[in-house]
Design an enzyme around this catalytic site. Structure first.
Site, PDB file in Angstrom:
ATOM      1  N   ASP A 180      63.067  65.765  58.138  1.00  0.00           N
ATOM      2  CA  ASP A 180      64.482  65.447  58.291  1.00  0.00           C
ATOM      3  C   ASP A 180      64.639  64.336  59.327  1.00  0.00           C
ATOM      4  O   ASP A 180      64.078  64.426  60.429  1.00  0.00           O
ATOM      5  CB  ASP A 180      65.265  66.686  58.722  1.00  0.00           C
ATOM      6  CG  ASP A 180      66.763  66.448  58.778  1.00  0.00           C
ATOM      7  OD1 ASP A 180      67.426  66.656  57.751  1.00  0.00           O
ATOM      8  OD2 ASP A 180      67.246  66.043  59.854  1.00  0.00           O
ATOM      9  N   HIS A 193      77.000  53.126  56.124  1.00  0.00           N
ATOM     10  CA  HIS A 193      76.161  53.811  55.130  1.00  0.00           C
ATOM     11  C   HIS A 193      75.108  52.885  54.517  1.00  0.00           C
ATOM     12  O   HIS A 193      74.069  53.369  54.061  1.00  0.00           O
ATOM     13  CB  HIS A 193      77.045  54.424  54.044  1.00  0.00           C
ATOM     14  CG  HIS A 193      77.831  55.604  54.518  1.00  0.00           C
ATOM     15  ND1 HIS A 193      77.288  56.868  54.646  1.00  0.00           N
ATOM     16  CD2 HIS A 193      79.114  55.714  54.929  1.00  0.00           C
ATOM     17  CE1 HIS A 193      78.196  57.704  55.097  1.00  0.00           C
ATOM     18  NE2 HIS A 193      79.331  57.040  55.274  1.00  0.00           N
ATOM     19  N   GLU A 223      69.223  63.185  53.998  1.00  0.00           N
ATOM     20  CA  GLU A 223      68.200  62.546  54.826  1.00  0.00           C
ATOM     21  C   GLU A 223      66.912  63.355  54.870  1.00  0.00           C
ATOM     22  O   GLU A 223      66.056  63.138  55.735  1.00  0.00           O
ATOM     23  CB  GLU A 223      68.722  62.329  56.254  1.00  0.00           C
ATOM     24  CG  GLU A 223      68.970  63.584  57.045  1.00  0.00           C
ATOM     25  CD  GLU A 223      70.375  64.140  56.900  1.00  0.00           C
ATOM     26  OE1 GLU A 223      70.851  64.792  57.846  1.00  0.00           O
ATOM     27  OE2 GLU A 223      70.985  63.935  55.829  1.00  0.00           O
TER      28      GLU A 223
END
Length: 308
Positions: A180, A193, A223
């Site tokens: 992550d 973004h 993610e």
């Protein structure tokens, strides 16, 4: 040039002017001005030596004026011819317009038919586009690749784990890692973004280039990534995880002149005989939670309850 000669010429001009006026039924001021301008041009065209003979001068003036008048008439004739030609074109245009007017309903019908045909073609094109869009969406749903990062997607991971678990016992060690990106929301909020997408592609490229051909990389969602490491011991799993963390930590992504420092947290587990897909994912998630709670940018492991 003598005074009497000049008077004689003026008298001749006066005489010609009177005759010119009398020759027209409704003479205008513009005609008088034109006559005087033509007379001036006629006098200017006479040579000085020709003005010695008064009678001859009068005759020359008259002839010169008539030449100028003749030229004016010729010019008028040409202009008149041009106007007549324009009038003829105008008349023919009116006739053509009249003919078109008579056929207006037929022309309107032609345009209506053409418009219907155009609408029909547009509807066909829209239908084709809709079908293609549906097919593309279906292909994306059935695809095993993530469209952004070009690594395997979650669907492919689910299929892989289901097949693995259906085999039951396997004769080799297999480890699953959940990775992550740390503080990914901060990156999106700070840089947008698009920057976030760049980071995801950056991570995917590092993972692909770092792992062996037999290992597999999946984008699990958002993610998060998942890695399957085949045929390695727990110690090697730790080594591979730390190498991944170090490479990501030491590489910087430049976006619009800004340096983005990215780190990841890893949770690892080993496949245990009898595992279901949700079991192995749950253990890796638990290990990932430990890494996040312990300061991020690190790897933790979670073993199955039976100790494998």
């Amino acid at each position: 040039m003598h005074k009497e000669d000049l008077k004689s010429l003026i008298n001749q001009m006066h005489k010609e002017l009177i005759e010119n006026i009398d020759a027209h039924e409704n003479p205008s001021k513009e005609q008088v001005v034109t006559f005087l301008q033509d007379a001036t041009n006629a006098i200017s065209s006479l040579k000085e030596e020709s003005l010695n003979d008064l009678e001859r001068s009068k005759l020359m003036f008259t002839n010169a004026y008539r030449e100028v008048a003749k030229d004016s008439l010729a010019s008028y004739a040409n202009s008149n011819s041009a106007f007549e030609e324009l009038a003829q074109i105008h008349e023919e245009t009116l006739i053509s317009a009249t003919d078109l007017h008579l056929n207006l309903p037929q022309i309107a019908q032609k345009f209506t038919d053409l418009q219907k045909q155009m609408f029909s073609e547009v509807e066909k094109a829209n239908s084709i586009i809709t079908d293609l869009t549906t097919q593309i969406n279906e292909l994306e749903r059935n695809s095993n690749l993530d469209s952004l990062t070009k690594v395997f997607n979650r669907r492919a991971l689910t299929t892989y784990l289901e097949r693995l678990c259906n085999k039951g016992n396997i004769a080799y060690e297999l480890h699953l890692l959940v990775l992550d990106i740390d503080d990914f929301k901060v990156i999106n909020d700070t840089f947008g973004h698009i920057a976030g997408d760049k980071v995801l592609m950056f991570i995917a490229n590092i993972l692909r280039s770092t792992l062996r051909d037999g290992d597999k990389v999946f984008r699990y969602g958002g993610e998060e990534f998942v890695i399957i490491l085949n045929r390695i011991t727990p110690a090697v799993c730790v080594e591979v995880s730390n190498r991944i963390l170090n490479i990501i930590r030491s590489n910087q992504l430049i976006y619009q002149g800004s340096s983005l420092n990215v780190t990841m947290s890893i949770g690892a587990t080993q496949y245990s005989n009898g595992d279901k897909p949700e079991d192995i994912i749950a253990r890796a998630d638990k290990a990932l939670y430990k890494s996040k709670k312990s300061g991020k940018d690190q790897m933790n492991s979670e073993m199955a309850p039976n100790g494998n």
